[in-house]
Design a protein around this motif. Structure first.
Motif, mmCIF file in Angstrom:
data_model
loop_
_atom_site.group_PDB
_atom_site.id
_atom_site.type_symbol
_atom_site.label_atom_id
_atom_site.label_comp_id
_atom_site.label_asym_id
_atom_site.label_seq_id
_atom_site.Cartn_x
_atom_site.Cartn_y
_atom_site.Cartn_z
ATOM 1 N N LYS A 162 -12.176 2.173 -4.137
ATOM 2 C CA LYS A 162 -11.134 2.031 -3.127
ATOM 3 C C LYS A 162 -10.915 3.376 -2.427
ATOM 4 N N ALA A 218 -7.014 -2.733 2.953
ATOM 5 C CA ALA A 218 -6.215 -3.739 2.268
ATOM 6 C C ALA A 218 -6.046 -4.979 3.145
ATOM 7 N N SER A 254 -7.120 3.264 3.332
ATOM 8 C CA SER A 254 -6.717 2.339 2.272
ATOM 9 C C SER A 254 -5.882 1.190 2.848
ATOM 10 N N LYS A 255 -4.981 1.534 3.774
ATOM 11 C CA LYS A 255 -4.122 0.527 4.389
ATOM 12 C C LYS A 255 -4.947 -0.451 5.224
#
Length: 581
Positions: free
Chosen positions: A112, A123, A119-120
């Motif tokens: 990740k 997601a 990361s956002k």
């Protein structure tokens, strides 16, 4: 018969940017001679008295109509830039482009992203961004990019664009803008947003946003004026996300846009072939700039006779062989209000074509087929004039000076061994007619210093020796002034253009001494770029701070086979820094 032919084409017109420059037919028409005089006298007059006017009529023949080529009218890409603070996952448009460093691409043990923005985004995409970056071995290196069409976001596509180990220079962010433009063209996107995975300081954000905007405009530009077909870019708007908002940033983005269109103008001038962009057409382009910015700019174009009155023997000797007459260009920028604190001069070499003269360019590497770019210095100066006319910096007066001509071969041309007298009275023995640029710059520098300026910067595609020394991506600079060197280098660092200061080795002047004149115009192969700069120094007033920029390398992009517009951004930045704004 030759006279009849010349007269018959004397009314042909030339075009550049679809503007017409027509020449009037000679009042001494061949048809008048043919019907009024006996054959014996017609022949004598055709050969003798008309010989002196044949060169003037030949000028008309050569003016930008050879090959019947005219530039097509094209619309430059007009992109609206806006600074926004929005959630990247909610931005709606065609492409969301994320600039990432190699560090930003780091992942944890679960594969990740550790970077918060990546990361956002990932997601919302169910981990697809991380998977694709691994599969395509995308690591954030400079030059790497990947654009994906994925569901789950407001944007139709998400692009990752590599910035390298760190993004600290304007050139890195300009490359980001160019990559954004390339992605937009490939997918025919009309709206793009740009965000950086790693945030920057507020001061850096202004510079970075400006460089991204500049890179985007320049990346969209394609010079298709001389192609039978062209494709118009579809990109209309670019949102800069995460760089802050407010008038200061908006001013920076507008400044970047103005400079970029100056660079594009410079590129167009260099790209234009010599059968279209003659000295007269280059002068007309300069006059058009003065008309466009008439509130702050004036033009004075000197013809051959006016240059003779100023005793510009060095410049006129170079022009003597060409059928296209020389034009000495002088634009002056003065702010519309407020006092002038500093007077500057920008002098550009303006050889619209260089054959080498009697020392004709021959053999591999002579680049004669590219000698349309020998006016790259003048293109930088006029490109800067366009941008400065748009920006209107206060407190500074700027003189833009170009001694435009062609270096050709004919019975009227200068020969090796000729002695020329420049406008400051110094004499020059010509030992190489292919070292012509410095001869034109000599009189241009004298003229510039006579304008009462404080500082002069000249730019020229002057020597192959500088390309050997510094390669194709860097220009050499020469100046006796440490202070001026600091100013211009600082401006180049902000513009993203590469300069390297070279030595002014005075002992090399021994190579430039002549037995019959004050100097020769070349000193041989060794230190050729240095001796060229030492030559130019002879024509600069000692009270004036002066710098010479040899831009023979970076004027042309061989990979793209097109002009770079080098020098414009640095000159504008330098002028801006000398203003009172």
């Amino acid at each position: 018969m030759a006279v009849t032919l010349v007269t018959s084409v004397a009314s042909s017109s030339a075009r550049f940017h679809l503007r017409s420059f027509s020449s009037s037919p000679s009042p001494l028409s061949s048809s008048f001679l043919r019907f009024q005089l006996p054959p014996r006298f017609r022949l004598a007059l055709a050969v003798t008295p008309l010989y002196h006017s044949s060169r003037a009529m030949a000028h008309t023949l050569a003016q930008a109509t050879l090959g019947l080529t005219q530039a097509n009218s094209i619309d430059h890409p007009k992109v609206t830039f806006a600074a926004k603070d929005v959630d990247v996952t909610e931005w709606k448009g065609d492409i969301l482009a994320v600039g990432v460093t190699e560090k930003d691409m780091a992942k944890d043990v679960n594969s990740k992203f550790q970077n918060p923005i990546l990361s956002k985004l990932d997601a919302h995409l169910g981990g697809l961004l991380a998977d694709v970056s691994s599969e395509e071995d995308f690591s954030g290196k400079p030059g790497q990019s990947t654009v994906l069409r994925l569901p789950g976001l407001g944007s139709k596509r998400v692009g990752l664009i590599g910035l390298g180990k760190s993004a600290s220079s304007p050139s890195a962010f300009q490359s980001l803008g160019e990559a954004v433009a390339a992605a937009a063209k490939a997918s025919q996107a009309s709206s793009v947003a740009v965000v950086l995975a790693s945030s920057e300081s507020n001061e850096s954000k202004l510079t970075s946003a400006s460089a991204i905007a500049s890179g985007t405009v320049l990346g969209l530009f394609e010079d298709s004026r001389y192609k039978s077909e062209s494709k118009k870019p579809s990109l209309k708007s670019v949102d800069i996300i995460g760089f802050g908002t407010g008038p200061e940033l908006e001013k920076k983005l507008k400044y970047a846009e103005d400079v970029s269109y100056g660079v594009i103008f410079g590129r167009e001038l260099v790209n234009s072939p010599a059968n279209v962009l003659t000295p007269a057409v280059l002068a007309e382009e300069a006059s058009n700039l003065a008309s466009m910015y008439s509130d702050v700019m004036t033009a004075n174009i000197l013809n051959e006779e006016q240059c003779k009155e100023l005793k510009m023997g060095s410049y006129l000797a170079v022009a003597a062989a060409s059928a296209n007459p020389p034009r000495f260009i002088h634009l002056v920028y003065k702010p519309s209000s407020g006092p002038v604190k500093t007077k500057l001069a920008l002098v550009g070499k303006g050889l619209t074509f260089d054959s080498g003269g009697y020392n004709i360019k021959t053999g591999p590497g002579c680049l004669i087929e590219l000698m349309k770019f020998d006016m790259g210095g003048s293109a930088a100066v006029l490109g800067a004039a366009k941008a400065i006319g748009q920006i209107k910096p206060p407190g500074v007066e700027v003189h833009f000076i170009v001694a435009a001509c062609e270096n050709m071969i004919s019975g009227t041309g200068m020969r090796p061994g000729d002695v020329l007298t420049a406008s400051n009275g110094k004499t020059i023995e010509v030992n190489n007619t292919d070292a012509e640029g410095r001869l034109t710059l000599a009189d241009a520098l004298v003229y510039a210093c006579n304008q009462g300026v404080d500082k002069v910067v000249d730019l020229a595609t002057l020597t192959g020796a500088c390309i050997v020394a510094l390669g194709n991506s860097m220009a050499g600079i020469y100046t006796p002034s440490d202070e001026l060197a600091k100013e211009v280098i600082a401006a180049s660092e902000r513009s993203g253009e590469k300069l390297w200061r070279m030595p002014m080795e005075e002992s090399y002047w021994e190579m430039m001494k002549s037995g019959v004149a004050d100097m020769v115009n070349t000193g041989g192969r060794a230190g050729g770029s240095i001796t060229a700069a030492l030559f130019l120094k002879q024509f600069v007033d000692e009270k004036v701070e002066w710098m010479h920029i040899d831009m023979a390398g970076p004027v042309w992009n061989e990979k793209k086979k097109a002009a770079t517009g080098f020098g414009v951004a640095t000159l504008v930045e330098w002028v801006q820094n000398n203003s009172s704004s």
